[in-house]
Scaffold this motif. Structure first.
Motif, mmCIF file in Angstrom:
data_model
loop_
_atom_site.group_PDB
_atom_site.id
_atom_site.type_symbol
_atom_site.label_atom_id
_atom_site.label_comp_id
_atom_site.label_asym_id
_atom_site.label_seq_id
_atom_site.Cartn_x
_atom_site.Cartn_y
_atom_site.Cartn_z
ATOM 1 N N HIS A 1 0.818 -1.222 0.000
ATOM 2 C CA HIS A 1 0.000 0.000 0.000
ATOM 3 C C HIS A 1 0.848 1.267 0.000
ATOM 4 N N LYS B 1 1.544 6.281 4.238
ATOM 5 C CA LYS B 1 2.377 7.451 4.535
ATOM 6 C C LYS B 1 3.257 7.229 5.762
ATOM 7 N N THR C 1 7.899 10.566 -3.269
ATOM 8 C CA THR C 1 6.484 10.598 -2.904
ATOM 9 C C THR C 1 5.872 9.209 -3.013
ATOM 10 N N HIS C 2 4.654 9.102 -2.501
ATOM 11 C CA HIS C 2 3.891 7.853 -2.616
ATOM 12 C C HIS C 2 3.743 7.442 -4.074
ATOM 13 N N ASP C 3 3.415 8.397 -4.940
ATOM 14 C CA ASP C 3 3.226 8.084 -6.360
ATOM 15 C C ASP C 3 4.510 7.594 -7.013
ATOM 16 N N ASP C 4 5.664 8.129 -6.574
ATOM 17 C CA ASP C 4 6.947 7.658 -7.098
ATOM 18 C C ASP C 4 7.142 6.172 -6.807
ATOM 19 N N VAL D 1 4.811 3.881 -6.073
ATOM 20 C CA VAL D 1 3.842 3.070 -6.805
ATOM 21 C C VAL D 1 4.300 2.863 -8.249
ATOM 22 N N ALA D 2 4.761 3.940 -8.884
ATOM 23 C CA ALA D 2 5.209 3.853 -10.278
ATOM 24 C C ALA D 2 6.449 2.971 -10.399
ATOM 25 N N HIS E 1 7.416 0.543 -8.336
ATOM 26 C CA HIS E 1 7.004 -0.841 -8.086
ATOM 27 C C HIS E 1 6.372 -1.451 -9.334
ATOM 28 N N LYS E 2 5.550 -0.694 -10.012
ATOM 29 C CA LYS E 2 4.877 -1.176 -11.219
ATOM 30 C C LYS E 2 5.890 -1.492 -12.316
#
Length: 307
Positions: A7, A10, A64-67, A69-70, A72-73
């Motif tokens: 997940h 934060k 950041t969180h989005d970094d 996630v990207a 990991h993908k």
């Protein structure tokens, strides 16, 4: 098994960011860590190997969180996944569990291509740090794991400075002169380069003498190679100690993953000791000449400059 779809909460990101920054700050005060970082920066300018895997305080602060996630993908996929399982489970039971855990991963990773690199040699740097001992790093180009001369070079390195009490560097630096508590060399095969690294730490006024001894032993190995007796003892030690890599479940799993990562083949465990036993004196002399003869090392020292 843990989910391959984290997940990135934060609080977890902040906790790990704080821990990594604390580690970087602590390492910045440790001469051995600074020497290692500075050596890689000098040896691989502009290459990813020149940078710490953890990044820097500045880069960590911007993640950041989005970094995550990207990233990991892009990175987590079935085609670059290596798995070793050790314990009371059979393949029939394990298979569905692996499918359930990892089956939803993308088929292929989107990896950034990393170029091969050669160690930049002949660089000499000192980092002035007010510490009791001077840390020394000396490095040359090594071999990739796939090189046909890797095993002879591995045996040669064990004689030169492998982590044992019988190596030439240990004998000359510690036993005969008491200049350092530990001294060693290592043949490190990276995916995109190979490194032969020597490392020690000594009082500042002995740094020059210690460094010269290491260089002299490298030159001696390049010129004459090992003796027949040294080769015999090295092979006996390496063959006899190989079993110690398999005395716990964790070690077995680590070895199995490593064999996959290096593409050594499913039968490598059965072949490894035979490959070492087959190494001849001429093989080791050839590897020593290839790696050491006429080569200028890149050297980094961290501490008070020697007088």
């Amino acid at each position: 098994m843990r989910s391959p779809n984290p997940h990135f909460d934060k609080d977890a990101i902040d906790r790990m960011r704080t821990a990594l920054i604390a580690g970087i700050r602590n390492d910045s005060r440790d001469p051995n860590s600074v020497a290692g970082d500075q050596w890689f920066a000098a040896a691989f300018p502009g290459h990813p190997y020149s940078r710490r895997p953890e990044g820097t305080e500045k880069t960590l602060e911007t993640i950041t969180h989005d970094d995550l996630v990207a990233l990991h993908k892009r990175l987590m996929a079935r085609d670059n996944l290596k798995i070793a399982v050790v314990g009371a489970i059979d393949a029939k039971t394990l298979g569905p569990l692996l499918d359930k855990t990892f089956g939803d991963l993308p088929a292929k990773a989107d990896l950034v291509k990393v170029p091969d690199a050669t160690v930049k040699t002949g660089v000499v740097e000192n980092v002035d740090m007010n510490v009791p001992q001077t840390a020394i790093r000396l490095g040359l180009s090594g071999l990739k794991r796939s090189d046909p001369d890797f095993i002879p070079a591995y045996v040669m390195n064990h004689i030169l400075g492998g982590r044992s009490f019988s190596s030439r560097l240990y004998e000359e630096v510690r036993e005969k002169r008491g200049l350092a508590y530990s001294v060693w060399s290592d043949l490190a095969p990276y995916d995109h380069s190979g490194i032969l690294m020597a490392e020690t730490a000594t009082k500042a006024q002995s740094a020059g003498e210690t460094l010269k001894i290491i260089e002299d032993q490298i030159a001696r190995m390049a010129k004459d190679g090992p003796t027949a007796e040294e080769l015999k003892k090295a092979k006996s030690y390496l063959i006899g100690s190989y079993a110690l890599r398999f005395d716990t479940s964790g070690k077995i799993a680590s070895q199995l993953v490593g064999i996959q990562m290096e593409d050594l083949g499913i039968d490598y465990i059965n072949k490894c000791n035979g490959m070492i036993e087959a190494v001849t004196l001429d093989d080791v002399k050839r590897a020593a000449k290839e790696l050491l003869d006429g080569k200028e090392a890149t050297i980094v020292t961290v501490g008070r400059p020697a007088s």
